[in-house]
Design an enzyme around this catalytic site. Structure first.
Site: not given
Ligand code: IVH
Length: 709
Positions: A132, A437, A53, A134, A316, A340, A136, A197, A457, A249, A452, A434, A98-99, A49-50
């Site tokens: 909250e 041994c 990103d 996040k 949020k 993150k 995965d 999720e 050994c 969530y 080996c 080895c 997404s966020l 993922d890193a």
């Molecule tokens: S809120 C409009 N809350 O993270 C905002 N998202 O990178 C809606 N995710 O695809 C998202 N835990 O599926 C929210 N506690 C949480 C979450 C969460 C995981 C996921 C979400 C989104 C991704 C964004």
């Protein structure tokens, strides 16, 4: 140095520069699309993922600086994700956004400053945040009509998702009706759409992969891919067998329910309806922002203790009216932020490559690293798997390498950074002999591992002893690698049975055990404790002993499964491969491996010696109730959601009554036990004419009666 920097160096010709940048943007876009395809469609990513990103962020930065490079089909312009052709599509009631990400408290503070600018003074006094985890996993959108779960979808491209209702129905945490508790006195909303999720616990994920690997089947790269791969199955009985869990969530739509003013209240409402809302949720006022930051940091430091994977925190704005007012930028809401945690990857220098000999004789290369802190832990060594891994990735001694450490797993070298080479790096090759041994090393044709093959050994023996006494095997407290090394070196242990024949007099004279003048009682106690825990281990269940022997492909899961079918290790010793592979869950490779191990005279001798030493060889079956074993000789398959028992409970119930449980319906199945939403297994049973019973009939059968009412 990022490639963008190299490309933005002064170039004489302005047009040439734009050309270069456009080419880079196109290259990045193509790479991002490819990796999104691997991630979302194949559920089989090639890069972390890193790393993904990094590509994505580079393109975002490039487009921000040169908006003329931003094409409408750029990956930055999509809400994200992909939809596959093989599922029906569902249009989401609103775009699934997404966020935006924040790294570090500085970016968090900047986000808060922006909120302060956008909100009125009056609103600022009421501003509060909900924090909250996040999760995965895989995002799912769940629809309830008049209290019934009617539709479930993936996020897809944010506008359309894949309809996976049947698969979601198999997720036990997902209530098929709300309120889940009918005695709650609550009424169901006429319409409810929530976002959540689907995920898998880390242990379940590891177990699943272990089992798959043992059976030679596909494994998943990470829990997210496991969740996605499991839910995007055309056959929902496959999903049903996967240990998926769920958190919700966000309430996207609530009609015919209470008027909700805040996210906090919405979550409380969802929880009251019986939907799974994570308890690790906190609310902070704007004037408590310092506490909020402290909470995030503390949560981050301890996040590995959670049973599931968490890659950050979501913050949020609590008020739904303020959320509405703040709105979105592009694909991210302004009212929420994903914080993150510091990456689990780091770059350091590979100082050397050393080889270690394992208990099977496999010789594995390990990286000696310039110590580096990853997520607060100093990492000095990491695995390099095998010779081919090093050669295929062209990893050289002296290279700068990317190292990953996640949770409990052994750190690994992911790849070298050849662009940082100085020319001083050295290519490594597997030694011919080895290191422990001196025997010649052998690499069997078609295998990645080098061995080996010297049975004597000492290093192999040390590792075999370490494994035998380990937590997953005989679990002997106070016995670890140090004791294994010492006892082998002293010549006290020549084979595993010697663990039970240790010369305690002599050990009492060794450093660390000797009861001299100082610390004598402490050493004495240590010796007694070790002796007692070795003694105690003789009574471990036989499947633990079977695991402890270290037979290839026979881990805890397989060992437990095998011993359900034999009364003692002596019985297993003479099992044929045909007999073994007839066990559901045991493939030919495992069967062969077990058979071959017991065919070696030294191994058979070891078993007699262990038995002579008093180690338990017979299986102790759970004492059964009076009317037990009524299901002996019958084979059951359980499918669908039963009214009172979970799948596992039903299986245990059957086994306790002497019955056998298998995973698939065949002509040898005596009964199929069905619950709600049974799928393909029911079809198969109907086809084959296998009798079908429900939970109640199963219980009647177990009581010794006929299944029919
Ligand atoms: S809120 C409009 N809350 O993270 C905002 N998202 O990178 C809606 N995710 O695809 C998202 N835990 O599926 C929210 N506690 C949480 C979450 C969460 C995981 C996921 C979400 C989104 C991704 C964004």
């Amino acid at each position: 140095m990022t490639p963008t920097e190299s490309l933005t160096e002064p170039v004489a010709d302005e047009a040439a520069k734009i050309d270069d940048l456009a080419a880079r943007a196109a290259q990045l876009a193509a790479a991002i699309r490819y990796h999104q395809y691997r991630y979302y469609i194949l559920d089989d990513p090639e890069i972390s993922d890193a790393a993904f990103d990094a590509l994505f962020n580079e393109l975002v930065a490039l487009e921000a600086k040169h908006p003329e490079l931003r094409t409408p089909d750029s990956p930055t312009q999509r809400v994200g994700g992909y939809i596959a052709e093989r599922f029906e599509k569902t249009q989401h009631p609103a775009p699934m956004l997404s966020l935006a990400n924040a790294f570090g408290p500085g970016e968090l503070a900047a986000w808060r400053d922006r909120l302060h600018r956008l909100l009125s003074e009056e609103e600022r006094t009421r501003l509060a945040y909900v924090v909250e985890p996040k999760f995965d996993g895989l995002t799912v959108v769940l629809h309830y009509e008049n209290g019934m779960f009617t539709l479930g979808a993936t996020r897809g491209d944010g506008i359309f998702g894949e309809t996976i209702t049947a698969n979601l129905r198999t997720v036990r945490r997902l209530p098929l009706q709300i309120p889940a508790d009918r005695s709650s006195g609550m009424t169901a909303p006429s319409r409810l759409v929530v976002r959540g999720e689907a995920y898998v616990d880390k242990v379940d994920f590891e177990r699943f992969n272990q089992r798959q690997a043992e059976a030679g089947e596909r494994t998943f790269a990470n829990p997210r891919n496991f969740a996605a791969g499991s839910l995007r199955q055309l056959d929902s009985s496959i999903t049903a067998a996967r240990p998926l869990k769920l958190w919700v969530y966000q309430a996207l739509i609530v009609e015919g329910g209470p008027a909700l003013a805040s996210h906090w209240d919405a979550l409380a409402y969802l929880r009251a309806l019986g939907l799974p809302v994570c308890p690790a949720i906190r609310r902070f006022g704007d004037d408590e922002f310092d506490q909020l930051v402290a909470y995030i940091e503390e949560f981050g430091a301890r996040r590995h203790e959670l049973p599931y994977e968490v890659d950050g925190i979501v913050i949020k704005v609590d008020s739904l009216a303020m959320q509405q007012e703040l709105g979105f930028t592009g694909k991210d809401p302004r009212w929420a932020l994903a914080y993150k945690y510091a990456g689990e990857e780091a770059v350091t220098t590979l100082l050397d490559i050393v080889v270690n000999v394992g208990r099977t004789g496999a010789v594995t290369p390990n990286a000696v690293l310039e110590p580096v802190s990853i997520g607060g832990v100093i990492v000095k060594s990491a695995t390099l798997h095998n010779e081919d891994y090093i050669r295929d990735l062209d990893i050289r001694i002296g290279d700068k390498v990317v190292v990953k450490r996640a949770g409990e797993v052994i750190p690994k070298v992911l790849r070298p950074l050849p662009e940082l080479r100085t020319g001083e790096e050295r290519i490594w090759s597997m030694p011919a002999t080895c290191p422990a041994c001196g025997a010649a090393l052998v690499r069997p044709a078609g295998e990645a591992a080098t061995y080996c093959v010297n049975n004597a050994c000492p290093e192999q023996l040390v590792r075999a002893v370490e494994y035998f006494v380990g937590r997953n095997a005989m679990d002997i407290a106070g016995f670890g690698i140090k004791q294994a090394e010492l006892f082998v070196e002293q010549g006290f242990i020549h084979n595993l049975a010697d663990i039970y024949r240790l010369p305690w007099e002599k050990i009492g004279e060794l450093k660390g055990f000797k009861s001299g003048k100082s610390r004598s009682s402490e050493n004495q106690k240590r010796l007694e404790n070790l002796r007692a825990s070795i003694e105690k281990s003789k009574d471990q269940p036989v499947h633990r002993l079977l695991t402890a022997l270290g037979i290839r492909y026979v881990g805890e899961v397989v060992a437990e499964l095998v011993m359900q079918h034999y009364d003692s290790l002596f019985d297993l010793m003479d099992a044929t491969t045909e007999e073994l592979s007839a066990i559901d869950g045991i493939g030919p490779r495992i069967a062969q491996s077990i058979h071959d191990w017991f065919a070696v005279p030294e191994n058979r001798e070891l078993i007699s010696q262990l038995a002579e030493a008093g180690v338990r060889m017979t299986v102790e079956r759970a004492p059964s109730p009076a009317n037990a074993l009524t299901l002996t000789g019958m084979t059951f398959v359980v499918t669908g959601t039963l009214p009172t028992l979970t799948r596992e409970q039903a299986e245990t119930f059957i086994k306790q009554h002497g019955g056998k449980v298998t995973g698939s319906v065949s002509k040898n199945t005596t009964y199929l036990v069905v619950g709600e939403n049974a799928g393909s297994k029911l079809q198969k049973a109907l086809q084959l004419g296998v009798p079908i019973i429900d939970e109640e009939q199963l219980k009647r059968l177990a009581e010794g009666g006929p299944p029919a009412s």
